[in-house]
Design a protein around this motif. Sequence first.
Motif, PDB file in Angstrom:
ATOM      1  N   ARG A  19      21.520 -86.453 -33.187  1.00  0.00           N
ATOM      2  CA  ARG A  19      21.524 -87.790 -33.797  1.00  0.00           C
ATOM      3  C   ARG A  19      22.863 -87.959 -34.506  1.00  0.00           C
ATOM      4  O   ARG A  19      22.984 -87.693 -35.702  1.00  0.00           O
ATOM      5  CB  ARG A  19      20.357 -87.939 -34.778  1.00  0.00           C
ATOM      6  N   ALA A  26      29.409 -87.222 -31.561  1.00  0.00           N
ATOM      7  CA  ALA A  26      28.444 -86.640 -30.627  1.00  0.00           C
ATOM      8  C   ALA A  26      29.128 -85.688 -29.656  1.00  0.00           C
ATOM      9  O   ALA A  26      28.617 -84.593 -29.369  1.00  0.00           O
ATOM     10  CB  ALA A  26      27.723 -87.743 -29.867  1.00  0.00           C
ATOM     11  N   VAL A  43      20.533 -86.251 -26.310  1.00  0.00           N
ATOM     12  CA  VAL A  43      21.279 -87.299 -27.010  1.00  0.00           C
ATOM     13  C   VAL A  43      20.309 -88.435 -27.300  1.00  0.00           C
ATOM     14  O   VAL A  43      19.821 -89.099 -26.382  1.00  0.00           O
ATOM     15  CB  VAL A  43      22.463 -87.804 -26.170  1.00  0.00           C
ATOM     16  N   THR A  44      20.025 -88.661 -28.570  1.00  0.00           N
ATOM     17  CA  THR A  44      19.002 -89.649 -28.914  1.00  0.00           C
ATOM     18  C   THR A  44      19.580 -91.061 -29.013  1.00  0.00           C
ATOM     19  O   THR A  44      20.786 -91.253 -29.159  1.00  0.00           O
ATOM     20  CB  THR A  44      18.353 -89.316 -30.268  1.00  0.00           C
ATOM     21  N   TYR A  45      18.668 -92.029 -28.967  1.00  0.00           N
ATOM     22  CA  TYR A  45      19.061 -93.419 -29.149  1.00  0.00           C
ATOM     23  C   TYR A  45      19.376 -93.741 -30.602  1.00  0.00           C
ATOM     24  O   TYR A  45      19.734 -94.873 -30.927  1.00  0.00           O
ATOM     25  CB  TYR A  45      18.000 -94.365 -28.582  1.00  0.00           C
ATOM     26  N   THR A  47      21.895 -92.275 -31.741  1.00  0.00           N
ATOM     27  CA  THR A  47      23.343 -92.139 -31.554  1.00  0.00           C
ATOM     28  C   THR A  47      23.886 -93.401 -30.889  1.00  0.00           C
ATOM     29  O   THR A  47      23.295 -93.881 -29.914  1.00  0.00           O
ATOM     30  CB  THR A  47      23.647 -90.918 -30.661  1.00  0.00           C
ATOM     31  N   PRO A  50      24.335 -93.950 -26.352  1.00  0.00           N
ATOM     32  CA  PRO A  50      23.983 -92.637 -25.798  1.00  0.00           C
ATOM     33  C   PRO A  50      24.332 -92.490 -24.325  1.00  0.00           C
ATOM     34  O   PRO A  50      24.644 -91.391 -23.868  1.00  0.00           O
ATOM     35  CB  PRO A  50      22.475 -92.553 -26.040  1.00  0.00           C
ATOM     36  N   VAL A  53      27.849 -91.263 -24.102  1.00  0.00           N
ATOM     37  CA  VAL A  53      27.928 -89.855 -24.503  1.00  0.00           C
ATOM     38  C   VAL A  53      27.460 -88.954 -23.366  1.00  0.00           C
ATOM     39  O   VAL A  53      28.117 -87.966 -23.014  1.00  0.00           O
ATOM     40  CB  VAL A  53      27.077 -89.598 -25.769  1.00  0.00           C
ATOM     41  N   ALA A  69      18.215 -87.549 -22.658  1.00  0.00           N
ATOM     42  CA  ALA A  69      18.211 -88.601 -23.670  1.00  0.00           C
ATOM     43  C   ALA A  69      16.883 -88.602 -24.410  1.00  0.00           C
ATOM     44  O   ALA A  69      15.834 -88.325 -23.825  1.00  0.00           O
ATOM     45  CB  ALA A  69      18.445 -89.963 -23.021  1.00  0.00           C
ATOM     46  N   VAL A  81      20.058 -94.578 -19.361  1.00  0.00           N
ATOM     47  CA  VAL A  81      20.534 -93.207 -19.559  1.00  0.00           C
ATOM     48  C   VAL A  81      20.376 -92.357 -18.303  1.00  0.00           C
ATOM     49  O   VAL A  81      21.180 -91.450 -18.055  1.00  0.00           O
ATOM     50  CB  VAL A  81      19.842 -92.538 -20.768  1.00  0.00           C
TER      51      VAL A  81
END
Length: 219
Positions: A19, A26, A43-45, A47, A50, A53, A69, A81
């Motif tokens: 996060r 990230a 990789v979360t939302y 961030t 995403p 990333v 994700a 994602v």
Amino acid sequence: MTEHDLSAVRRHGVIAVLRAPSVATALDTTEALLRGGITAIEVTYSTPDPAAVIAEIVRRHGDEVYVGAGTIRRPEQAAEVADAGAAFLVSPGTDAELAAAMKATGAMVMLGGMTPSEVMLASKLGADLVKVFPSSLGGPGYLGALRGPFPDIAFMPTGGVTAENLDAWFAAGATAVGAGGDLVSSHAMAAGDWETIEATARRFARALHATRATADAAR
């Protein structure tokens, strides 16, 4: 789900829940985690962007990193994602419309559940793995209790996972674990303290190695 999908999750063991406050942070955090031996990144939302990333992680590292994700809450996020290269998709809960959208991408699907009814619904909707969240509420003992009626379901506890209790989670039946703040410190990210993140990743990687060595010796 194929056994290959689940074997990938087992092989990596620890999934870092990222996060980050920015795309650049990230990416720098991911590099520090990889240097420390943690090779699975969610990789979360939470961030910003995403998908960008994830696409950049895939571009830089390819198959060397298992990237997916998380905190997916809307159907359109799943396709976004997955198109960026996410190998797995994670939602904190279980919703029929969202589950269908996640399944349609062909990526591995991890749906959140805490109670037996939620676990049953996640399985019915096609979850490849159930994310037990927040697992800090019940600890390894609760995960072990869930394994009783659901021995055929793969579980990934997330929340309350540390390097010190990693062995207890796997002994309770975890297929893998998700580690957020205890692995990826928000303070360290904000300060750009990549050395601390790398050192913490090494502690988790060593703990995973020790846990597996103990399990192998017991066989």
